[in-house]
Design a protein around this motif. Structure first.
Motif, PDB file in Angstrom:
ATOM      1  N   UNK A 157     -23.240  10.431  12.378  1.00 41.43           N
ATOM      2  CA  UNK A 157     -23.268  11.302  11.511  1.00 41.43           C
ATOM      3  C   UNK A 157     -22.176  12.597  11.915  1.00 41.43           C
ATOM      4  N   UNK A 158     -22.032  12.899  13.070  1.00 40.82           N
ATOM      5  CA  UNK A 158     -21.359  14.096  13.880  1.00 40.82           C
ATOM      6  C   UNK A 158     -19.770  13.446  13.594  1.00 40.82           C
ATOM      7  N   UNK A 159     -19.582  12.490  13.484  1.00 35.60           N
ATOM      8  CA  UNK A 159     -18.010  11.878  13.292  1.00 35.60           C
ATOM      9  C   UNK A 159     -17.916  12.124  11.920  1.00 35.60           C
ATOM     10  N   UNK A 160     -18.873  11.723  10.947  1.00 32.30           N
ATOM     11  CA  UNK A 160     -18.755  12.026   9.340  1.00 32.30           C
ATOM     12  C   UNK A 160     -18.585  13.296   9.258  1.00 32.30           C
ATOM     13  N   UNK A 161     -19.263  14.323   9.939  1.00 30.85           N
ATOM     14  CA  UNK A 161     -19.071  15.599   9.398  1.00 30.85           C
ATOM     15  C   UNK A 161     -17.667  16.172   9.851  1.00 30.85           C
ATOM     16  N   UNK A 162     -17.147  15.621  10.867  1.00 34.71           N
ATOM     17  CA  UNK A 162     -15.958  15.883  11.240  1.00 34.71           C
ATOM     18  C   UNK A 162     -14.835  15.532  10.440  1.00 34.71           C
ATOM     19  N   UNK A 163     -14.962  14.273   9.807  1.00 34.63           N
ATOM     20  CA  UNK A 163     -14.003  13.765   8.893  1.00 34.63           C
ATOM     21  C   UNK A 163     -14.268  14.060   7.463  1.00 34.63           C
ATOM     22  N   UNK A 164     -15.309  14.797   7.040  1.00 34.99           N
ATOM     23  CA  UNK A 164     -15.746  15.126   5.745  1.00 34.99           C
ATOM     24  C   UNK A 164     -14.425  16.081   5.237  1.00 34.99           C
ATOM     25  N   UNK A 165     -14.142  16.977   6.003  1.00 38.68           N
ATOM     26  CA  UNK A 165     -13.033  17.901   5.470  1.00 38.68           C
ATOM     27  C   UNK A 165     -11.753  17.434   5.023  1.00 38.68           C
ATOM     28  N   UNK A 224     -23.579  -2.785  26.379  1.00 39.42           N
ATOM     29  CA  UNK A 224     -22.281  -2.105  25.892  1.00 39.42           C
ATOM     30  C   UNK A 224     -22.626  -0.623  25.271  1.00 39.42           C
ATOM     31  N   UNK A 225     -21.799  -0.132  24.828  1.00 40.17           N
ATOM     32  CA  UNK A 225     -22.041   1.243  24.219  1.00 40.17           C
ATOM     33  C   UNK A 225     -21.826   1.269  22.809  1.00 40.17           C
ATOM     34  N   UNK A 226     -22.803   2.120  22.021  1.00 37.08           N
ATOM     35  CA  UNK A 226     -22.371   1.929  20.723  1.00 37.08           C
ATOM     36  C   UNK A 226     -22.854   3.751  20.421  1.00 37.08           C
ATOM     37  N   UNK A 227     -22.238   4.058  18.877  1.00 31.87           N
ATOM     38  CA  UNK A 227     -22.682   5.265  18.425  1.00 31.87           C
ATOM     39  C   UNK A 227     -24.063   5.298  18.132  1.00 31.87           C
ATOM     40  N   UNK A 228     -24.758   6.520  18.232  1.00 29.90           N
ATOM     41  CA  UNK A 228     -26.118   6.618  17.572  1.00 29.90           C
ATOM     42  C   UNK A 228     -26.160   6.886  16.452  1.00 29.90           C
ATOM     43  N   UNK A 229     -27.033   6.858  15.692  1.00 27.19           N
ATOM     44  CA  UNK A 229     -27.126   7.431  14.195  1.00 27.19           C
ATOM     45  C   UNK A 229     -26.744   8.992  14.363  1.00 27.19           C
ATOM     46  N   UNK A 230     -26.935   9.694  15.283  1.00 22.79           N
ATOM     47  CA  UNK A 230     -26.420  10.916  15.431  1.00 22.79           C
ATOM     48  C   UNK A 230     -24.917  11.228  15.597  1.00 22.79           C
ATOM     49  N   UNK A 231     -24.567  10.341  16.593  1.00 23.55           N
ATOM     50  CA  UNK A 231     -23.176  10.335  16.720  1.00 23.55           C
ATOM     51  C   UNK A 231     -22.340   9.927  15.778  1.00 23.55           C
ATOM     52  N   UNK A 258     -26.650  13.666  25.327  1.00 20.90           N
ATOM     53  CA  UNK A 258     -26.599  14.360  23.812  1.00 20.90           C
ATOM     54  C   UNK A 258     -27.216  13.333  22.881  1.00 20.90           C
ATOM     55  N   UNK A 259     -27.479  12.231  23.227  1.00 26.32           N
ATOM     56  CA  UNK A 259     -27.946  11.185  22.258  1.00 26.32           C
ATOM     57  C   UNK A 259     -26.878  10.864  21.298  1.00 26.32           C
ATOM     58  N   UNK A 260     -25.540  10.932  21.533  1.00 23.09           N
ATOM     59  CA  UNK A 260     -24.732  10.682  20.737  1.00 23.09           C
ATOM     60  C   UNK A 260     -23.995   9.153  20.805  1.00 23.09           C
ATOM     61  N   UNK A 261     -24.323   8.514  21.880  1.00 22.67           N
ATOM     62  CA  UNK A 261     -23.841   7.092  22.446  1.00 22.67           C
ATOM     63  C   UNK A 261     -25.179   6.708  23.169  1.00 22.67           C
ATOM     64  N   UNK A 262     -25.385   5.377  23.007  1.00 30.05           N
ATOM     65  CA  UNK A 262     -26.364   4.655  23.689  1.00 30.05           C
ATOM     66  C   UNK A 262     -25.888   3.398  24.277  1.00 30.05           C
ATOM     67  N   UNK A 263     -26.669   2.877  25.269  1.00 33.07           N
ATOM     68  CA  UNK A 263     -26.445   1.540  25.808  1.00 33.07           C
ATOM     69  C   UNK A 263     -27.123   0.686  24.987  1.00 33.07           C
ATOM     70  N   UNK A 264     -26.422  -0.502  24.619  1.00 31.26           N
ATOM     71  CA  UNK A 264     -27.129  -1.485  23.868  1.00 31.26           C
ATOM     72  C   UNK A 264     -26.500  -2.798  24.288  1.00 31.26           C
ATOM     73  N   UNK A 265     -27.412  -3.487  24.942  1.00 30.73           N
ATOM     74  CA  UNK A 265     -27.095  -5.081  25.423  1.00 30.73           C
ATOM     75  C   UNK A 265     -26.070  -5.108  26.259  1.00 30.73           C
TER      76      UNK A 265
END
Length: 78
Positions: free
Chosen positions: A64-72, A55-62, A46-53
């Motif tokens: 943003x989704x977290x921010x949308x869920x926390x906004x309310x 390890x795993x990390x959130x993508x910009x998309x991931x 879904x391009x919400x996580x990516x492999x980096x070095x």
């Protein structure tokens, strides 16, 4: 031997979206091993996580989704 059929990522999207903040919390605490491999595969698809070095990390998309869920929670007037 046949592998068990998994539902397509599109059918799991809502459940993955709801679980993403908890997943992000595990990543932040360096507990990626506690995330199910099947979930990791789907988050990457879904391009919400990516492999980096290695390890795993959130993508910009991931992120943003977290921010949308926390906004309310931050602004109940929405």
């Amino acid at each position: 031997m046949r592998l068990p059929l998994r539902p397509p990522v599109a059918l799991r999207r809502d459940a993955l979206r709801e679980a993403l903040p908890a997943t992000a919390s595990l990543l932040k605490r360096r507990l990626a091993a506690d995330i199910a491999e099947v979930d990791i595969e789907d988050y990457v698809a879904l391009n919400w996580l990516e492999w980096h070095g290695g390890g795993l990390r959130l993508t910009v998309t991931g992120d943003n989704i977290c921010k949308q869920l926390y906004a309310p929670l931050r602004d109940p007037g929405i």
